[in-house]
Design an enzyme around this catalytic site. Structure first.
Site, short mmCIF file in Angstrom:
data_model
loop_
_atom_site.label_atom_id
_atom_site.label_comp_id
_atom_site.label_asym_id
_atom_site.label_seq_id
_atom_site.Cartn_x
_atom_site.Cartn_y
_atom_site.Cartn_z
N HIS A 470 0.88 -1.26 0.01
CA HIS A 470 0.01 -0.15 0.03
C HIS A 470 0.98 1.19 0.03
O HIS A 470 0.65 2.14 -0.81
CB HIS A 470 -0.90 0.04 1.11
CG HIS A 470 -1.87 1.24 1.30
ND1 HIS A 470 -3.04 1.22 1.05
CD2 HIS A 470 -1.49 2.54 1.55
CE1 HIS A 470 -3.66 2.39 1.38
NE2 HIS A 470 -2.52 3.33 1.48
N GLU A 471 1.67 1.46 1.03
CA GLU A 471 2.52 2.53 1.16
C GLU A 471 3.72 2.66 -0.01
O GLU A 471 3.94 3.96 -0.47
CB GLU A 471 3.33 2.45 2.56
CG GLU A 471 2.46 2.51 3.56
CD GLU A 471 1.50 3.90 3.57
OE1 GLU A 471 1.63 4.91 3.12
OE2 GLU A 471 0.41 3.62 4.31
N HIS A 474 1.81 4.49 -2.76
CA HIS A 474 1.94 5.73 -2.61
C HIS A 474 3.33 6.43 -3.00
O HIS A 474 3.57 7.45 -3.84
CB HIS A 474 1.77 6.21 -1.03
CG HIS A 474 0.27 6.33 -0.61
ND1 HIS A 474 -0.93 6.80 -1.57
CD2 HIS A 474 -0.43 5.71 0.40
CE1 HIS A 474 -1.92 6.79 -0.63
NE2 HIS A 474 -1.53 5.88 0.44
N HIS A 477 3.48 6.70 -6.87
CA HIS A 477 2.69 7.98 -7.01
C HIS A 477 3.75 9.32 -7.11
O HIS A 477 3.62 10.24 -7.95
CB HIS A 477 1.52 7.99 -6.09
CG HIS A 477 0.20 9.04 -6.79
ND1 HIS A 477 -0.74 9.25 -6.02
CD2 HIS A 477 0.04 9.43 -7.85
CE1 HIS A 477 -1.67 10.05 -6.83
NE2 HIS A 477 -1.07 10.07 -7.96
ZN LIG Z 1 -3.11 5.35 2.03
#
Ligand SMILES: [Zn+2]
Length: 685
Positions: A470-471, A474, A477
């Protein structure tokens, strides 16, 4: 003096990484002073420019400004989150209201606002590119939402509210940190360890020695310490102790009590919204989000709540039956849920974490996250030594593209420690942009995995591995960002869109392609057996009811707090209880975040009335992963290219609806999410 303050000197380390090795807390005061002064001088020059406003002398000039403040601030927040101390926390209390005041001075600057509005009125004739038009519009919205258009009295009051909220938010998060630091359950006797698998014992031993109880074991209030304990400990009395301490964070009365802070924050937010012409804070907040209205956010949450609750109650009854069958003479309580859910999973799906975790070595999971980025986007990760970092546990990688070009640096800070806030997050030390040259991003991930004893493998749970992906989503991104203007770089997008790149990335962890290659036994390197991979896949939706209930309850409490038109004498505990009663919250499930430690909502404004965002983004990510599965190849190159161009690289350069439609051809329905969580077959209630 600048020569002695490393924050104000040129950063000579490779990739202009901040000189963490030379920075001391006392450097921040003078550095912030200078950064504020420099930035205000830049702003005043833009506002007072005798030339008629142009995109370049106003918008681009604003975007070029504030570099020192961005640098000093990002270093400070990296430290205060991941490796704080009393001196830094003291500075944080002082600096947060000053930062709010500083933003107010800029965003409520009348002449500057007039220039922006003049440009906005002439926007069609300015010859702007699409990205420039978007940046101009974002400035207009930012200034209006800050209150630049309000009258003198209104502006003064809004400024005071902003500063007070900043101080309260800081106190809120420091109170949670203090409660987490001051509590540990020391396990003295062998019997206290009953049921705990080796890796849980190993991290409990490490936690004990870090807290001065060498040779013993300790459970702390970090989630990665609490959850494995609740799941595996056979000691019902100790589970209750740990659970009660965990849900009481920020709710212990006395010096660290967050109840009065919540009451004041909710009241001030409602007042702010009203001054800006909105019915409630939720209306204000969601006006600048993909959801647009509180009704839309609430509609999604309630759509998912009903089947999740129904399924959770069925799980509860099945667990109570298990207890009865074992001869237990008690009613399932909230501190029992994880323990019996694990047993139920074993019974229903024939998998348990003890079987899975030996295959989830942190090092392999990091490699898996990198390899997935390689297969999707062609990225390469090369470990770098000798780069200044904030703690010896932090590692650095040079990230390169398929063409060998430097993309950015990635910093990974994986282990829990007392100086670190709980949770997991991504942030940047520098954002990508092209306005000041080809600026490459410095991106970091912070996790709170329990550190193993020296020489032992760090085995993590599947949930932890999911957090890692998940991280890292990010982080990509931030790393893949390819825009010109800093205000829309990377993760600077709407809150209910920002979880798309992160939650989407979690899907790859669950694919057999990734598990076969990276889920290898820590002792002998054997791959995870195919039967186990198949069982894991079949068990995917197990536990989704619980997760959905704990999340949705928190999201609805958040929305309810901020859907009050007027707030007087708010009693946060009673308010929270009333919402839970209204929605029929099962007694055996706790909110994922109770209000008194709900940092998303009260440690700052970022997710206030915005916690629903994770589910909103999940509607997108479930549908986006379908785009890959529909091709029959979860690494389909053409789909990956669109994903990169339209989502990961695009930052906030487009409206989120438009960005998503460019990737997928249409906006999603809620169906893919219901299927992903296994609720598509739950009869309507
Ligand atoms: Zn998040």
């Amino acid at each position: 003096m600048n020569q002695q303050n490393p924050l104000l000197a040129d950063w000579a380390a490779p990739f202009e990484v901040p000189p963490f090795d030379a920075i001391k807390p006392e450097h921040f005061g003078p550095a912030f002073d200078r950064a504020f002064a420099d930035h205000l001088r830049e702003i005043d020059a833009i506002a007072a420019d005798p030339e008629a406003p142009s995109f370049d002398n106003t918008i681009a000039a604003l975007e070029r400004g504030g570099k020192l403040l961005a640098n000093v601030g990002s270093v400070f927040f990296a430290l205060v989150g991941a490796h704080s101390n009393d001196a830094l926390l003291e500075i944080e209390r002082e600096i947060m209201p000053r930062l709010a005041a500083h933003s107010n001075r800029i965003n409520m600057n009348g002449p500057l606002y007039a220039r922006i509005m003049a440009l906005h009125e002439r926007r069609a004739s300015l010859g702007l590119g699409a990205e420039q038009a978007r940046v101009l519009d974002r400035y207009r919205i930012k200034f209006q939402r800050a209150g630049a258009g309000a009258d003198e009295t209104g502006r003064k009051r809004l400024a005071a509210i902003g500063e007070r909220l900043a101080a309260l938010g800081t106190q809120f998060s420091q109170n949670v940190l203090a409660d987490e630091q001051s509590w540990a359950l020391v396990l003295d006797r062998d019997d206290d360890l009953a049921g705990l698998p080796d890796h849980v014992r190993a991290s409990a031993a490490e936690a004990a020695s870090e807290r001065g109880h060498a040779g013993k074991h300790a459970i702390t209030l970090s989630r990665s310490s609490v959850e494995p304990f609740l799941q595996t400990s056979r000691r019902r009395d100790l589970r209750e102790k740990v659970f009660r301490a965990f849900v009481a964070r920020g709710d212990n009365r006395g010096r660290t009590d967050n109840q009065p802070i919540i009451a004041e924050m909710v009241k001030l937010r409602a007042e702010r919204a009203k001054l800006l012409g909105y019915q409630t804070f939720a209306h204000y907040r969601l006006d600048d989000a993909m959801a647009k209205t509180p009704q839309a956010a609430r509609g999604l949450l309630e759509r998912v709540w009903a089947p999740a609750r129904k399924r959770a109650l069925a799980d509860r009854d099945a667990m109570q039956e298990l207890i009865r069958a074992e001869g237990g003479n008690f009613t399932l309580a909230a501190w029992d849920w994880r323990y019996y859910a694990e047993k139920l999973r074993k019974q229903q799906c024939d998998v348990d974490d003890a079987e899975i975790e030996p295959y989830l070595d942190l090092e392999n999971m990091i490699a898996a996250a990198f390899d997935t980025a390689h297969r999707l986007f062609g990225l390469e990760f090369r470990r770098l030594d000798g780069i200044p970092v904030w703690h010896p546990d932090v590692r650095v990688w040079d990230v390169r593209g398929a063409d060998g070009r430097h993309v950015g640096l990635f910093f990974g800070d994986y282990f829990a420690r007392a100086s670190k806030r709980s949770g997991a997050w991504m942030s940047t030390l520098r954002d990508q942009e092209k306005l000041a040259g080809d600026i490459r991003p410095l991106v970091f991930n912070v996790m709170n995995f329990s550190k193993p004893r020296d020489g032992q493998a760090t085995l993590i749970s599947f949930e932890d591995a999911r957090t890692l992906f998940h991280e890292f989503g990010h982080a990509l991104h931030g790393l893949l960002s390819d825009v010109t203007y800093p205000m829309i770089a990377g993760t600077n997008v709407e809150t209910d869109f920002v979880e798309l790149p992160s939650q989407l990335y979690e899907h790859w962890l669950e694919t057999p392609e990734v598990l076969r290659k990276f889920a290898r036994h820590h002792a002998n390197g054997e791959p995870m057996p195919e039967t186990l991979i198949a069982k894991l896949k079949a068990a995917r939706t197990f536990g989704q009811a619980f997760k959905t209930v704990e999340f949705t309850a928190s999201a609805l409490v958040d929305l309810d707090f901020h859907s009050q038109a007027t707030v007087d004498d708010l009693d946060p505990a009673a308010f929270e209880a009333a919402t839970l009663k209204r929605i029929g919250m099962p007694d055996e499930i706790a909110m994922r975040h109770r209000s008194t430690h709900f940092g998303h909502v009260f440690a700052g404004d970022h997710y206030a009335a915005g916690y629903y965002s994770y589910m909103w983004s999940e509607v997108l990510d479930a549908d986006a992963f379908d785009a890959f599965e529909e091709t029959g190849n979860v690494f389909d190159p053409a789909t990956a290219q669109r994903l990169r161009d339209d989502i990961y690289a695009a930052g906030g350069s487009r409206e989120p609806d438009d960005a998503y439609k460019a990737f997928r051809g249409k906006l999603p329905s809620v169906d893919a999410l219901l299927r992903k969580r296994g609720f598509d077959k739950v009869a309507a209630v």
